[in-house]
Design an enzyme around this catalytic site. Structure first.
Site, PDB file in Angstrom:
ATOM      1  N   ASP A 155      -2.408   5.195   9.716  1.00 16.22           N
ATOM      2  CA  ASP A 155      -1.925   3.931   9.168  1.00 16.22           C
ATOM      3  C   ASP A 155      -0.836   3.420  10.100  1.00 16.22           C
ATOM      4  OD1 ASP A 155      -1.472   1.847   7.172  1.00 16.22           O
ATOM      5  OD2 ASP A 155       0.359   2.906   6.643  1.00 16.22           O
ATOM      6  N   SER A 156      -0.386   2.200   9.867  1.00 14.67           N
ATOM      7  CA  SER A 156       0.730   1.671  10.661  1.00 14.67           C
ATOM      8  C   SER A 156       2.030   2.419  10.365  1.00 14.67           C
ATOM      9  CB  SER A 156       0.927   0.188  10.354  1.00 14.67           C
ATOM     10  OG  SER A 156       1.302   0.025   9.005  1.00 14.67           O
TER      11      SER A 156
ATOM     12  N   GLY B 201       0.089  -5.966   9.881  1.00 19.31           N
ATOM     13  CA  GLY B 201      -0.473  -7.075   9.109  1.00 19.31           C
ATOM     14  C   GLY B 201      -0.235  -8.447   9.692  1.00 19.31           C
TER      15      GLY B 201
ATOM     16  N   CYS C  98      -5.637   2.314   6.386  1.00 21.95           N
ATOM     17  CA  CYS C  98      -4.923   1.056   6.590  1.00 21.95           C
ATOM     18  C   CYS C  98      -5.949  -0.055   6.464  1.00 21.95           C
ATOM     19  CB  CYS C  98      -4.296   1.043   7.982  1.00 21.95           C
ATOM     20  SG  CYS C  98      -3.576  -0.545   8.440  1.00 21.95           S
TER      21      CYS C  98
ATOM     22  N   GLU D  34       8.747   0.232   4.068  1.00 19.05           N
ATOM     23  CA  GLU D  34       9.139   1.015   5.260  1.00 19.05           C
ATOM     24  C   GLU D  34      10.645   1.275   5.298  1.00 19.05           C
ATOM     25  OE1 GLU D  34       7.241   2.190   8.149  1.00 19.05           O
ATOM     26  OE2 GLU D  34       5.445   1.899   6.931  1.00 19.05           O
TER      27      GLU D  34
ATOM     28  N   CYS E 168      -3.554  -3.017   0.298  1.00 15.17           N
ATOM     29  CA  CYS E 168      -2.756  -2.542   1.427  1.00 15.17           C
ATOM     30  C   CYS E 168      -2.238  -1.188   0.971  1.00 15.17           C
ATOM     31  CB  CYS E 168      -1.598  -3.489   1.713  1.00 15.17           C
ATOM     32  SG  CYS E 168      -0.376  -2.796   2.865  1.00 15.17           S
ATOM     33  N   THR E 169      -2.388  -0.193   1.814  1.00 13.20           N
ATOM     34  CA  THR E 169      -2.069   1.163   1.343  1.00 13.20           C
ATOM     35  C   THR E 169      -0.568   1.383   1.125  1.00 13.20           C
ATOM     36  OG1 THR E 169      -2.174   1.914   3.655  1.00 13.20           O
ATOM     37  CG2 THR E 169      -4.144   2.234   2.281  1.00 13.20           C
ATOM     38  N   HIS E 170       0.259   0.451   1.582  1.00 11.62           N
ATOM     39  CA  HIS E 170       1.688   0.537   1.263  1.00 11.62           C
ATOM     40  C   HIS E 170       1.988   0.120  -0.185  1.00 11.62           C
ATOM     41  CE1 HIS E 170       2.336   0.652   5.637  1.00 11.62           C
ATOM     42  NE2 HIS E 170       3.627   0.876   5.424  1.00 11.62           N
TER      43      HIS E 170
END
Ligand code: DGL
Length: 285
Positions: free
Chosen positions: A25-26, A58, A89, A168, A200-202
């Site tokens: 992922d990012s 993104g 992601c 983040e 979005c996986t976040h």
């Protein structure tokens, strides 16, 4: 001249194959998928790359995200010996899933189709929503994946720029993120959906804030569990590889970051749990 016999030294993917399952992922978002994979397939070795040195994905052009995704996938397969890669992601999956599948040489699983399946399975009214990054929503990948299910539903999609940055920096319940969520989720609230996919996986880390804005009647769905089930199905490993003896060696959990490895360990261990104990520097970080 004798013909060279090319023998693949790797065992086939499946039970008893202890090459790791890889995820990337990012940044921290793919840890939501890693949690589901570790819980469903606890005996599998895993390796996770968080490309925190280059997040967020993104807001970048999809071509650039595709280049990152290819670079990371090559590293995971060629250097770290992954037997299967999970693109954890949505933005990277929207940018490159098909090309990664063609190039990787191992099975590649995305999060968009599993998420779309969970979404249409959960709705009662047929009015559904998806939120994601500008790249994911702009790509139309969810609109296509939902249409491909054939379910008679009405989909409203909204991009949520800024959400990833709050996660983040470990700011998931502040007044600021609540105010941003009220503004960005307004079209979804207006569409009167009964089910909302966190595309979005976040975003599962913002579930409390998102639920406060959407109201308790709206079901929030993430792609993590369905993705883990797809991985188990692909590996044919109902219950994990048979090779690990009871009481034997614990599975290996590797984590790499292209950004600040200390921050990745500190926040990552709080988000994922004790499995995230040490973090290595990714070679391009
Ligand atoms: N977790 C990534 C996704 O699912 C976030 C992308 C970003 O870095 O903006 O799209």
């Amino acid at each position: 001249m004798p013909t060279a016999l090319v023998v693949d030294p790797r065992p086939p993917a499946g039970a008893g194959d202890d090459r790791p399952i890889a995820l990337f992922d990012s940044g921290f978002g793919g840890l939501t998928v890693a949690r589901a994979v570790i819980d469903l397939l606890p005996e599998e070795n895993t390796v996770y790359v968080g490309d925190t040195g280059r997040y967020p994905y993104g807001s970048r052009p999809l071509e650039e995200v595709a280049d990152f995704a290819h670079q990371i996938t090559r590293h995971l397969v060629d250097d770290l010996g992954a037997k299967l890669v999970i693109v954890a992601c949505n933005t990277a999956a929207a940018a490159a899933l098909g090309a990664l599948r063609a190039a990787a040489g191992v099975p590649v699983v995305g999060v968009i189709e599993p998420g779309a399946r969970s979404l249409v399975a959960a709705t009662r009214s047929g009015r559904i929503g998806v939120i994601g990054t500008v790249g994911t929503v702009g790509s139309g990948a969810y609109q296509k994946a939902v249409a491909a299910t054939g379910a008679p539903v009405e989909l409203t999609a909204a991009a949520c720029p800024g959400f990833v940055e709050f996660v983040e920096r470990d700011e998931t319940r502040s007044e600021q993120v609540h105010v941003l969520a009220e503004r960005l989720l307004a079209p979804i609230v207006t569409a009167d959906v009964d089910t909302l996919l966190l595309g979005c996986t976040h975003y599962p880390y913002l579930a409390r804030t998102i639920s406060d804005v959407m109201g308790r009647d709206v079901v929030l769905v993430s792609s993590a569990d369905e993705t883990a089930f797809e991985v188990r199905h692909l590996l044919g490993a109902e219950g994990g590889p048979a090779a690990r003896a009871p009481g034997g060696e614990a599975p290996v959990r590797r984590f790499l970051s292209s950004g600040d490895v200390d921050w990745f360990r500190d926040l990552g261990s709080r988000l994922l749990g004790p499995e995230l104990a040490t973090v290595e520097r990714a070679p391009w970080g």
